[in-house]
Design an enzyme around this catalytic site. Sequence first.
Site, PDB file in Angstrom:
ATOM      1  N   GLU A   1       0.835  -1.209   0.000  1.00 18.78           N
ATOM      2  CA  GLU A   1       0.000   0.000   0.000  1.00 18.78           C
ATOM      3  C   GLU A   1       0.872   1.262   0.000  1.00 18.78           C
ATOM      4  OE1 GLU A   1      -3.941  -1.984   2.047  1.00 18.78           O
ATOM      5  OE2 GLU A   1      -2.643  -0.813   3.317  1.00 18.78           O
TER       6      GLU A   1
ATOM      7  N   ASP B   1      -2.491  -7.998  18.251  1.00 18.74           N
ATOM      8  CA  ASP B   1      -1.189  -8.257  17.613  1.00 18.74           C
ATOM      9  C   ASP B   1      -0.154  -8.829  18.579  1.00 18.74           C
ATOM     10  OD1 ASP B   1      -2.190  -7.284  15.294  1.00 18.74           O
ATOM     11  OD2 ASP B   1      -0.807  -5.594  15.100  1.00 18.74           O
TER      12      ASP B   1
ATOM     13  N   ALA C   1      -6.796  -6.388  11.958  1.00 19.50           N
ATOM     14  CA  ALA C   1      -7.815  -5.762  12.796  1.00 19.50           C
ATOM     15  C   ALA C   1      -8.993  -6.698  13.137  1.00 19.50           C
ATOM     16  CB  ALA C   1      -8.304  -4.480  12.129  1.00 19.50           C
TER      17      ALA C   1
END
Length: 415
Positions: free
Chosen positions: A169, A298, A314
């Site tokens: 990204e 995480d 997420a």
Amino acid sequence: MPRKKIVIIGGGFAGLSAAKEFGDFDADITLIDKTNHHVFQPLLYQVATAALSPADITAPIRTILNKYSNIKVIMDEVISINITTNEVITKELKIPFDYLIAAPGSRHSYFGHPEWEKYAPGLKTMNDALYIREKMLLSLEKAEKINNPDEVEKYLTFVVVGGGPTGVEMAGSIAEIVKISMMKDFRNMDLTKTKIYLIEALPRLLNAYPEDLSERAKKDLESMGVTVLVNYFVTDINEDGVKLKDRFIPTKNIVWAAGNTIPDLLKSLNAEFDKAGRVIVNSDLSLPGAPNIFVIGDAALVKDKNGKYLPGIAPVAMQQGRYVAQTIKEGKDPDLREPFKYIDKGTMATIGRAKAVCLIAGLKFTGFFGWLLWCVVHILYLISFRNRFKVMAEWAWYYLTFRHGIRLITGHPEK
Ligand SMILES: Cc1cc2nc3c(=O)[nH]c(=O)nc-3n(C[C@H](O)[C@H](O)[C@H](O)COP(=O)(O)OP(=O)(O)OC[C@H]3O[C@@H](n4cnc5c(N)ncnc54)[C@H](O)[C@@H]3O)c2cc1C
């Protein structure tokens, strides 16, 4: 009986989901975070590349939780956890608990080379994003003042290390902002000469995705002018650039999106950790030997029903937050707790304007439709309605005009 004291460390996806689940529970909940805001990390790269502004993807934790009168928010940094006295030790306080939910997320790991961080910042917090944005914009300003083509090259070369979703990204977004959005703004330099490298140690990008989607992401990036180097380990990083096995890339712009490790505070748990430093937890996400302490998000290493380790994303963090809160509310004997089960709703990464790869319920989507899906999902999960509206408007504006707006150099962010 005194009300139970439940402490949550971290106001990220995992901690907030747990806190909201306790909204109707008769207990005293304390959520501690070292910042005062929740960050929507999946869009951090858009702040780092000046596409969105910080307020678009953040929300004050206090405001998110202000309707729950049983939840107290404390802004402080947790230093350690005392599992003998059941206390959380922050910089300023000692906070006792009956139950603890530790959800402090992760930090970057530089594979034994912490000195690389100075030149190759990672992207986890808002501060990281602002630092990267400032560095990138300053580099272009510097390049505009230099006439020597050899000297200018390092300011117009960008290297992203790590070909997971963040790296993909980030590289795509840098290509768009520098090669397209900023073209008209500079007179002295030719931004089409910008070089963007994405470096991955494994044989392909997006290793957790099916091979054809990895290949598609690579082709999309290459069509945007990104040079993708797979099977390449970084062997050194210094102020002049990045060293690989057979070449040196001169650059002042390096972003680290490669390794993760957990925050130091979890080391006080006396737990077992995997190679990436994640805490190995039981199937109910509790710490072995301490059924009242849970590690989620995480920071935790958990297997799915097929024995595969769950990714640090997420949806995993949010489902774990809700599950642990329910487990505590039910108050069952630890041996009778149902194990955590992850419901996989899919995974997606965007590459650029009208380019994305998505895998949802076994179906693959790419190109414009994949990108549209990516936009809708990310808008839906933004924490406040105001932010959803603003981000949608920013994206629509960018889509129509090719103009990224938020290009401030403030001189403030520091590493
Ligand atoms: C750049 C980037 C892009 C991503 N893109 C995607 C994506 O597209 N899709 C996806 O599903 N996932 C994505 N992820 C992963 C996703 O954001 C994480 O899996 C998720 O944030 C994990 O949630 P968490 O609650 O465990 O940790 P976090 O969301 O990181 O929250 C941890 C919280 O703990 C606080 N904290 C940490 N240490 C302390 C301390 N010592 N004391 C007090 N508070 C502390 C932090 O301030 C933070 O608020 C991305 C992550 C990054 C960094």
